[in-house]
Structures are given as C-alpha cells and as structure tokens.
Design an enzyme around this catalytic site. Structure first.
Site, PDB file in Angstrom:
ATOM      1  CG  ASP A 125      43.038  47.910  36.210  1.00  0.00           C
ATOM      2  OD1 ASP A 125      43.321  47.191  35.211  1.00  0.00           O
ATOM      3  OD2 ASP A 125      43.267  48.942  36.141  1.00  0.00           O
ATOM      4  CB  SER A 137      44.576  53.050  30.259  1.00  0.00           C
ATOM      5  OG  SER A 137      44.999  51.927  29.791  1.00  0.00           O
ATOM      6  CG  HIS A 142      41.921  48.827  32.521  1.00  0.00           C
ATOM      7  ND1 HIS A 142      43.003  49.638  33.407  1.00  0.00           N
ATOM      8  CD2 HIS A 142      41.947  49.227  31.312  1.00  0.00           C
ATOM      9  CE1 HIS A 142      43.707  50.170  32.280  1.00  0.00           C
ATOM     10  NE2 HIS A 142      43.110  50.029  31.119  1.00  0.00           N
TER      11      HIS A 142
END
Length: 407
Positions: free
Chosen positions: A347, A193, A377
C-alpha cells in the site's frame, strides 16, 4: 430511425470496447503485482475495470455529460447490499448529513458499545451503500451499535467538507448516545483510507469539546494521514500497485484539495516545500522514522529539485493540520485514545500509518499494530464480495472486529 439507433448502439459498443482495451493495455504496461499478493489474475481484472471506469468517466467529463467522480459513484452504487436479519438498519439525517444506524435486534441487559464509522474512497467514491456490508459485519460480530457517516464528497464538495461532516455527525451522535443504547465509556471511532484520516482529525477536534464523552479507541485502517511527503518508502515501492496507484492518488488529492493537476509533479517531488517548513516537519514526516525493514536500497531522495515558489503559493494549504493530522503538536497527540492501526505491505499509504504509530508511541499512547503482508490498499472494501474477495480482506475485517470486541 432504426438505422440511427443501430449506429448509436454500434458507436457506444465500439467506444466501450476501445476504452476497456486501452485500460487493459495501460494496466499491463504500468501495473506491478508483488509476488506476495494472492489471486493476481483476479486483482489484474479488477484493476482493469477500475482504469476503464476512470477513463470512461474522464471522457464523459470532457464531453460535459457528467463529471468523472459522479460516473464512478454510479458504478459503485451497483454493489449488492446484503440484508442481515439480526440487525435493525435505519437511514437518518443529522442535519444535511446522511447516516445509517446498525443496531442488533437481540435485547441487551446493558448499554452496548458504539462504533462511529467513516468510509473510504478518496472523496471520489465510497458511500453508505458500498460500506454497508462491512458495517453490518462489525455490528453483528462485536454486538455494537454502528453509526456509518455518509459525508458529502466530490464533485460538489471538496476540502474541508469530509472532516466537517464527520465531526458534526460524531458530535450529534455523542450527545445522544443514550437514545441509541450506547455506553458513553465505550465509543470507538473507526475509518478506512480517507475515513481513517478523518478518525484522527475528528478525535483531535473533539478534544475541544470536554463536555462530550471521550472516544475510547481509534481504529485506523490503511489511513491517509498526511499530504506533504509523497516520497516515503511505501510511495516509491508501491506507486504502481493496484488499486491506489500514484496516478489515482494524485487525481484524488488534487480534486479534493482543489489543486490544478498541472502541479502534480511539484506535489510528488516536494519542490513546493520551503526548506524551513521541511525542517519543521521532517521530525515527524521523514523516512528516517520508518523501520529499516520497510526500506529498500534504491530509494530516491525525499525532495528533489529547486524550490518552486509559485507551486508553494498554489499548494501551501496542504500544510494545514486539518489536512494532515500528523502535523499537530505533541501535546495534542499525547491526549489521544488508544489506537489500532492496520497497514498493508503493498500500500502506498503504509508509511502514513507507521509515522502515526511512532508519534503515538513517543507520547505514551497505547498502540496495537496489525500488518498484512499480502494486503493492498482498499482490500477490506472487497471482504464480503465472495468471487472478488481476497484472503487479506477477510483477515483485516476479522482483526478489526476482534480488537473492538476487547473494548
């Protein structure tokens, strides 16, 4: 006194119940669970918990009890850390930066591979503890020395603190590889991320340090690669998919970049963007660079509405290459090491990695791409939580370790 305590207890219980009911209603009214996602009930429950914690954090922030990010971090630190008796785990500080070193206990006749890991969490959460089990897994599965970087984050530290901390910790580690038994020719930078975005920013910055060993490979797991275009296909298609909904994404971006939340719509719609700037960046950031199979026929235009100059003056710092590593020139991209990119179908950040993939490939950088159809995600964060783990979580962890073992 007993009556006061009873009233306080009842009041707190009522508040908690009311907030959780609100979170559940909000989830069922707004959240979208794609059919490809496994264990939808489990995902719905976890997302309700996330919404509950954020909502309660906002209430406490308005009451000036504590900030919302700090309240979230309190909850995340309740995670159970598993002891791995095959590893030596050492907590250290590189200056003001907390780091955690994972070293296999078994004696090795040669220097080991090194992994520098930057955790995710959007600057709101994520910590050495919350990613401990993943780092432990990577260290054991790949027989590597893993350095996990506990960079500073919200609420006390905003941009560019994450990049600076990750870079400084990496430089210190690279200067002392032999001390930790690491082979200078086999160092991997890995992140998830916002940590994946940090990987790109750090290896770009390290090009200015020719005396240091070169990073051998970059591993980016569902990375944040730009904060310019929030109208990419994946943003439009997955804007209400847990855990990273548009609302949560905007909270993280605005808080970390110190942008007033009133500019959220200008950021989302792109009305802050001057036409000349978009002409410059569209060759790298346009949805035209996304493979056709990831686009639906109902996509909205990338930028809608007239140019808002006031918004531009408030938001323009997101066009900095130290925020969006996708904006650097081709000559820098061409110098980067081989890459392993992980994307999840569900995502909103999926297309960030796809744009980076194209940029690397266009400059001749070898790329291995691993796409997870049932992924979302943040799923790798749950890979070792048993009851709350998902098949996609385990698949990604195994794919990353398999790739790194080949370095």
């Amino acid at each position: 006194m007993a009556v006061l305590w009873l009233v306080l207890l009842v009041g707190l219980s009522t508040l908690n119940l009311g907030v959780f009911i609100w979170a559940a209603i909000h989830h069922f009214l707004t959240a979208e669970i794609p059919s490809a996602l496994k264990h939808p009930v489990k995902l719905r429950f976890l997302h309700c918990v996330v919404l509950y914690v954020i909502a309660l954090g906002k209430i406490f922030e308005k009451m000036k009890i504590c900030s919302m990010p700090r309240f979230i971090q309190f909850f995340q630190d309740l995670i159970i850390i598993k002891k791995n008796h095959n590893l030596v785990v050492t907590n250290m500080c590189f200056g003001t930066i907390s780091v955690r070193l994972f070293q296999p206990k078994a004696v090795s006749s040669e220097l080991r591979r090194g992994i520098i890991f930057y955790h995710g969490g959007g600057a709101l959460c994520g910590s050495l503890d919350s990613y401990h089990n993943l780092c432990s897994f990577l260290a054991q599965q790949t027989d590597s020395v893993v350095l996990s970087v506990g960079y500073r984050k919200l609420p006390d530290h905003s941009h560019p603190c994450i990049t600076k901390d990750c870079l400084n910790a990496s430089i210190y580690f690279m200067k002392n590889l032999m001390t930790y038994g690491v082979d200078p020719s086999r160092v991997v930078a890995c992140g998830e991320s916002i940590g994946g975005g940090a990987v790109a920013l750090v290896i770009q910055a390290l090009l200015s340090f020719p005396s240091l060993p070169r990073i051998r490979a970059q591993v980016l797991i569902t990375p944040v690669m730009q904060a310019v275009n929030f109208r990419l296909p994946s943003h439009q298609q997955n804007q209400n998919v847990p855990f990273l909904t548009n609302d949560i994404l905007m909270i993280a971006v605005c808080k970390y970049m110190d942008i007033d939340f009133s500019w959220k719509d200008a950021l989302l719609n792109g009305t802050y963007m001057p036409l000349d700037s978009w002409k410059k960046y569209s060759k790298w950031l346009s949805s035209d660079n996304i493979p056709r199979r990831f686009k639906s026929k109902s996509l909205l235009p990338e930028f809608s509405g007239p140019f808002n100059e006031t918004a531009y003056l408030e938001i323009k710092h997101i066009l900095d290459t130290e925020v969006s590593p996708l904006l650097v020139e081709d000559k820098i991209i061409a110098q980067l090491p081989q890459a392993f990119l992980v994307t999840c179908e569900n995502d909103p950040l999926r297309d960030d990695a796809l744009l980076y993939k194209k940029r690397l490939e266009d400059q001749g950088v070898p790329v291995t791409w691993y796409h997870v159809e049932d992924g979302f995600h943040g799923c790798i964060f749950l890979f070792d939580t048993h009851l709350f783990s998902f098949p996609c979580s385990i698949k990604i962890a195994k794919a990353v370790s398999s790739y790194i073992k080949g370095i």
